[in-house]
Enzyme design. Structure first.
Site, PDB file in Angstrom:
ATOM      1  CG  HIS A 240      -2.074  -0.985   1.045  1.00  0.00           C
ATOM      2  ND1 HIS A 240      -2.925  -1.332   2.064  1.00  0.00           N
ATOM      3  CD2 HIS A 240      -2.492  -1.705  -0.036  1.00  0.00           C
ATOM      4  CE1 HIS A 240      -3.811  -2.207   1.620  1.00  0.00           C
ATOM      5  NE2 HIS A 240      -3.569  -2.459   0.350  1.00  0.00           N
ATOM      6  CG  ASP A 257      -3.731  -1.060  -6.756  1.00  0.00           C
ATOM      7  OD1 ASP A 257      -4.822  -0.639  -7.156  1.00  0.00           O
ATOM      8  OD2 ASP A 257      -3.605  -1.992  -5.937  1.00  0.00           O
ATOM      9  CG  ASP A 268      -8.917  -2.023  -7.220  1.00  0.00           C
ATOM     10  OD1 ASP A 268      -7.792  -1.635  -7.540  1.00  0.00           O
ATOM     11  OD2 ASP A 268      -9.164  -2.650  -6.174  1.00  0.00           O
ATOM     12  CG  HIS A 347      -2.052  -9.448  -1.624  1.00  0.00           C
ATOM     13  ND1 HIS A 347      -2.844  -9.834  -2.672  1.00  0.00           N
ATOM     14  CD2 HIS A 347      -0.898  -8.966  -2.191  1.00  0.00           C
ATOM     15  CE1 HIS A 347      -2.220  -9.562  -3.820  1.00  0.00           C
ATOM     16  NE2 HIS A 347      -1.030  -9.052  -3.553  1.00  0.00           N
ATOM     17  CG  HIS A 358     -10.994  -2.946   0.103  1.00  0.00           C
ATOM     18  ND1 HIS A 358      -9.979  -2.653   0.980  1.00  0.00           N
ATOM     19  CD2 HIS A 358     -10.374  -3.244  -1.078  1.00  0.00           C
ATOM     20  CE1 HIS A 358      -8.812  -2.752   0.373  1.00  0.00           C
ATOM     21  NE2 HIS A 358      -9.023  -3.102  -0.873  1.00  0.00           N
ATOM     22  NE  ARG A 403      -1.702  -4.895  -6.174  1.00  0.00           N
ATOM     23  CZ  ARG A 403      -0.799  -4.262  -5.440  1.00  0.00           C
ATOM     24  NH1 ARG A 403       0.183  -4.930  -4.845  1.00  0.00           N
ATOM     25  NH2 ARG A 403      -0.843  -2.943  -5.305  1.00  0.00           N
TER      26      ARG A 403
END
Length: 438
Positions: A240, A257, A268, A347, A358, A403
């Protein structure tokens, strides 16, 4: 969002609350940024989901079966002086005409009016514990009714958490919601493409973020869906990371991200690409394993699968990759059973997506992972993170953080990747970057 969408949501909730019940839902309070400056105001997602009302200092009341009107809004009154300084207000008339309330009252009158609305209602639904000041109001109203019992007043018998039933509604997206999410995804894709094309060695993460935000705003997104992560080199291994102010070096990867919010719905997306436009051999190795894991996970997104199936698929492929690259040793079953992969994949593979990045909704029912169902939207985002100094790992892999994340809608037939237009193969990414660096 069309007004009728909010009408249908309120009616669905009132069917759950039922005759004899009352639902109370306050708007989120404004938050101080520093001294007398507020953060930009965004309504609480639950409140906006049911009302479409964007102002602070408001309370929604739903009373199923009430002959004088089922949908009441308490809100700020019009005030020319305040509106001159801080912007327009809907006022009581606007709450009815523009937002469909059956009746509207000044927010300053809640203590005088709401207890009477609760009287003789057996059940009170409200978001317990979300807003302490509102909890105080509700408890005071309950006590006020109890003290009037000798006069024949019947206080509510049950207090029920509104958020649980409401979040189950929000988990399943309507056509209108999916349309908004497609637009949020399209804006995010455009921003990511712009960021890819503008990325240069010796530039700065902040430069890339500025291009991304410009594109979001230009296409109608008033805000990002969450703080953007723009991490070059070692920063890509910080899950993060949001400092977004480091120099970008040739030979490093850049992990972005970032998602746009459109009409209160989030996108997202994560993509990882080389700062100089070309993956080196070690970066290619890791990237291909992460991409394979993501494709395997997405294949598991369909109505007959459990929430955790995509994660299990991603873990297996990533573990195979870590063994194939010599980053881990042993056999695949042991690596998975002992969770050795968590050194480099710590994660989970996704989360619900909707008005909140989320988003709300249970992941388990009766202690079991729930089945995926049409209308749910989730992210699929496996990754591998190999910080410098990782013990027993060839230094050629150090500071590689990768990612890959897409937004996936569960359909009756399987799934639809809402962000499929965003390139993610090595060839496609290098082709996009070549157009920006030529």
């Amino acid at each position: 969002m069309d007004k009728q969408e909010f009408v249908l949501r309120r009616q669905e909730l009132m069917n759950i609350v039922g005759d004899g019940g009352i639902a109370l839902l306050p708007s989120a309070p404004e938050a101080i940024r520093n001294r007398d400056v507020h953060y930009p105001y965004r309504p609480d997602s639950d409140f906006y989901y049911l009302t479409g009302f964007p102002e602070p200092e408001a309370l929604m009341v739903l009373i199923p079966g009430r002959a004088q009107g089922e949908f009441l809004l308490f809100c700020r009154e019009r005030n020319p002086e305040q509106e001159t300084w801080h912007g327009r207000r809907a006022g009581l008339e606007g709450a009815c005409d523009k937002y469909g309330a059956d009746d509207a009252f000044p927010i300053t009158d809640i203590d005088d009016i709401v207890p009477g609305l609760m009287e003789s209602r057996r059940r009170v639904y409200y978001p317990m514990g979300c807003y302490p000041e509102f909890d105080t109001h509700v408890m005071a109203w309950m006590n006020q009714l109890r003290q009037a019992a000798r006069r024949g007043v019947n206080p509510p018998e049950e207090v029920i958490a509104l958020d649980h039933v409401l979040h189950e509604m929000r988990l399943f997206k309507s056509k209108a919601e999916i349309t908004a999410m497609r637009q949020a995804a399209a804006i995010a894709i455009s921003g990511h493409l712009r960021a890819m094309r503008c990325c240069r060695p010796n530039g700065n993460e902040a430069d890339v973020e500025a291009e991304l935000l410009y594109e979001f705003a230009r296409l109608g997104s008033k805000s990002t869906a969450y703080p953007s992560i723009i991490g070059g080199g070692a920063n890509g291994c910080i899950l993060h990371y949001t400092e977004n102010n480091a120099r970008l070096n040739a030979g490093d990867l850049l992990l972005i991200d970032a998602g746009a919010e459109f009409d209160y719905y989030a996108s997202d997306i994560t993509r990882t690409f080389p700062v100089n436009g070309t993956f080196n051999s070690a970066q290619k190795e890791v990237y291909e394993w992460v991409l394979a894991a993501q494709l395997a996970a997405i294949e598991q997104v369909r109505p007959d699968r459990h929430w955790n199936d995509p994660h299990d698929a991603a873990v297996r492929v990533l573990s195979e990759g870590l063994l194939a690259m010599g980053i881990l040793q042993g056999n695949i079953e042991t690596v998975i059973k002992e969770e050795q992969y968590k050194r480099f994949y710590m994660h989970r593979t996704g989360h619900w997506l909707g008005m909140d990045v989320h988003d709300v909704g249970d992941y388990k029912i009766d202690e079991q992972w729930r089945l995926l169902e049409a209308g749910m939207v989730l992210t699929v985002e496996p990754g591998l993170y190999i910080p410098a100094g990782s013990r027993g790992v060839d230094p050629k892999y150090w500071n590689i953080g990768i990612r890959i994340e897409d937004d996936v809608l569960v359909t009756a037939q399987g799934h639809e990747v809402l962000t499929a237009a965003m390139p993610k193969t090595i060839d496609a990414i290098e082709a996009v970057m070549a157009t920006g660096q030529s």
